[in-house]
Design an enzyme around this catalytic site. Sequence first.
Site, PDB file in Angstrom:
ATOM      1  N   CYS A 181      -7.136 -11.644   8.127  1.00 56.47           N
ATOM      2  CA  CYS A 181      -7.108 -13.214   8.596  1.00 56.47           C
ATOM      3  C   CYS A 181      -7.215 -13.337  10.025  1.00 56.47           C
ATOM      4  O   CYS A 181      -8.490 -13.741  10.595  1.00 56.47           O
ATOM      5  CB  CYS A 181      -5.727 -13.912   8.294  1.00 56.47           C
ATOM      6  SG  CYS A 181      -5.288 -13.703   6.553  1.00 56.47           S
TER       7      CYS A 181
HETATM    8  N1  SAJ Z   1       0.203  -8.435  15.611  1.00 53.34           N
HETATM    9  C1  SAJ Z   1       0.583  -8.211  16.743  1.00 53.34           C
HETATM   10  N2  SAJ Z   1       1.528  -9.010  17.360  1.00 53.34           N
HETATM   11  C2  SAJ Z   1       2.253  -9.900  16.853  1.00 53.34           C
HETATM   12  C3  SAJ Z   1       2.078 -10.402  15.479  1.00 53.34           C
HETATM   13  C4  SAJ Z   1       0.775  -9.447  14.856  1.00 53.34           C
HETATM   14  O1  SAJ Z   1       0.023  -7.401  17.441  1.00 53.34           O
HETATM   15  O2  SAJ Z   1       2.931 -10.651  17.372  1.00 53.34           O
HETATM   16  C5  SAJ Z   1      -0.830  -7.938  14.823  1.00 53.34           C
HETATM   17  C6  SAJ Z   1      -0.356  -7.221  13.568  1.00 53.34           C
HETATM   18  O3  SAJ Z   1       0.107  -5.840  13.969  1.00 53.34           O
HETATM   19  C7  SAJ Z   1      -1.709  -6.979  12.768  1.00 53.34           C
HETATM   20  C8  SAJ Z   1      -2.280  -8.392  13.013  1.00 53.34           C
HETATM   21  O4  SAJ Z   1      -1.836  -8.926  14.376  1.00 53.34           O
HETATM   22  O5  SAJ Z   1      -2.554  -6.159  13.038  1.00 53.34           O
HETATM   23  C9  SAJ Z   1      -2.148  -9.557  12.330  1.00 53.34           C
HETATM   24  O6  SAJ Z   1      -0.858  -9.763  11.881  1.00 53.34           O
HETATM   25  P1  SAJ Z   1      -0.265 -11.077  11.222  1.00 53.34           P
HETATM   26  O7  SAJ Z   1       1.269 -10.901  11.259  1.00 53.34           O
HETATM   27  O8  SAJ Z   1      -0.767 -12.419  11.648  1.00 53.34           O
HETATM   28  O9  SAJ Z   1      -0.202 -10.703   9.571  1.00 53.34           O
HETATM   29  P2  SAJ Z   1      -1.532 -11.169   8.697  1.00 53.34           P
HETATM   30  O10 SAJ Z   1      -3.026 -10.842   9.178  1.00 53.34           O
HETATM   31  O11 SAJ Z   1      -0.999 -10.684   7.260  1.00 53.34           O
HETATM   32  O12 SAJ Z   1      -1.549 -12.862   8.586  1.00 53.34           O
HETATM   33  C10 SAJ Z   1      -1.082 -13.540   7.791  1.00 53.34           C
HETATM   34  C11 SAJ Z   1      -1.471 -14.998   7.801  1.00 53.34           C
HETATM   35  N3  SAJ Z   1      -1.314 -15.625   6.419  1.00 53.34           N
HETATM   36  C12 SAJ Z   1      -2.139 -16.102   6.235  1.00 53.34           C
HETATM   37  O13 SAJ Z   1      -3.381 -16.414   6.716  1.00 53.34           O
HETATM   38  C13 SAJ Z   1      -1.965 -17.064   4.924  1.00 53.34           C
HETATM   39  C14 SAJ Z   1      -0.632 -15.548   9.180  1.00 53.34           C
HETATM   40  O14 SAJ Z   1      -1.199 -16.890   8.838  1.00 53.34           O
HETATM   41  C15 SAJ Z   1       0.737 -15.570   8.784  1.00 53.34           C
HETATM   42  O15 SAJ Z   1       1.163 -16.258  10.057  1.00 53.34           O
HETATM   43  C16 SAJ Z   1       1.197 -14.114   9.063  1.00 53.34           C
HETATM   44  O16 SAJ Z   1       0.397 -13.625   7.632  1.00 53.34           O
HETATM   45  C17 SAJ Z   1       2.599 -13.769   8.907  1.00 53.34           C
HETATM   46  O17 SAJ Z   1       3.365 -14.757   9.535  1.00 53.34           O
HETATM   47  O18 SAJ Z   1       2.971 -12.884   8.457  1.00 53.34           O
END
Ligand code: SAJ
Length: 431
Positions: A271
């Site tokens: 995403c």
């Molecule tokens: N990441 C960071 N720092 C952060 C948060 C994430 O480096 O503070 C990195 C993660 O390691 C990863 C990437 O960013 O590599 C994405 O992380 P993410 O926590 O956003 O996880 P995703 O990709 O699984 O995003 C999903 C999304 N859900 C949907 O689209 C329905 C996002 O909207 C959610 O907010 C997220 O999950 C979540 O909160 O877990």
Amino acid sequence: MYKELSKKIEKKEARIGVIGLGYVGLPLAVELAKKGFVVTGLEVDSKKTESINNKKSYIGDISTEDIKALVEAKKLSATTNFKAISKLDVVIICVPTPLRKSKDPDVSYIVSATNEIKENLKKGQLIILESTTYPGTTQELVLPMLEETGLKGGKDFFLAFSPERIDPANKKFTIANTTKVVGGICPKSADLACAVYGSFTKVHKVSSTQAAEMVKLLENTFRAVNIGLVNEVALMCDRLGLNVWEVINASATKPFGFMKFTPGPGIGGHCIPLDPHYLSWKLKTLNFYSRFIELAGEINSKMPEYVVTKLADALNEKTKSIKGSKILVLGVAYKKDVADLRESPALDVMTLLINKQAKLSYYDPYVSTVKVANKILKSEKNISAIAKYDAVVILTDHSCIDYANVVKKSKLVFDTRNATNLMKSSKIVRI
Ligand code: SAJ
């Protein structure tokens, strides 16, 4: 037609099809079937349809017990024969929307799903698009394709958009307790789509399909930009000789007006690295340059290089170079406690290290093999021999690893996720 379909949905007699039985489509199909609808999964991958019809789940968040009960109750089935669409009342599209190498949207899966629907479209059907896409896709791409049948949207069939909000492995927020945003090409389309989702969760109606498409992109662009900001703060703290983790943890004590994000080796997943570029691409066609999206993308995509530079500096302190050093990467999945490798920044870091001729190994209990820099690497079976490595690089902080033990046994630990939780040790270098 509207009244008839509305009644069928209310009485759970509407026959529903879900196109695409992946991490979004299968949970949706199961949830609707649990609420009493007869649901047909429509999938091009026969392995998935066979798995469902043989009562087996292939998605971590969906139990085989649930699939078994629903298939036996004849509430759920799956097929690769898209002609089944002609017998359905509601069809929901949950297909992937990847980016091309040029960072342009690839809506080819939406187009092929819409073509299948077009071939079998019947009067009175409700079509809903869930795939994350640029504002205007439903109105400007899907609607005209369906109207090529001669049927009129809003009159002969209904069309809406509702963004998916599935967060794999999230036990707290599931499909059943996460509000669904809905926008229709007309009020009746929106109301019918709200009735479908209202059978299992709260709904929030917006005024158009474009607004609903934009809602999803704002949600994920918000994350990408804030991750970009915190990665830049990490670079600032490095220059200032400050511990960025100490600073962030302290800022997070503010109970209002602050939301904690953490730096890392870059961003991965299906995403966050992709969705914002759907938005910036659309705006470019309107001569608008989305600076925040482009800047965040630049900062986030440079993090792997930054990690390798800092590792080289840390090895240099021990009069070692990356070239020839034995380096163990801990965690390669795109985020903690998942097995998903898609767009994982760990792969970028590992490619850079291999290209600099490091003797590279990795350990990830969730990922048995990876293909990087045209090599296939297998995960170490365990980390008992961790002392033999010149450096251990924590790229993904899986909860199951004992990081105190890692620090105790290692010569040098580069922690890009604060997995060591501010542990004091001269062996630890942080991002
Ligand atoms: N990441 C960071 N720092 C952060 C948060 C994430 O480096 O503070 C990195 C993660 O390691 C990863 C990437 O960013 O590599 C994405 O992380 P993410 O926590 O956003 O996880 P995703 O990709 O699984 O995003 C999903 C999304 N859900 C949907 O689209 C329905 C996002 O909207 C959610 O907010 C997220 O999950 C979540 O909160 O877990």
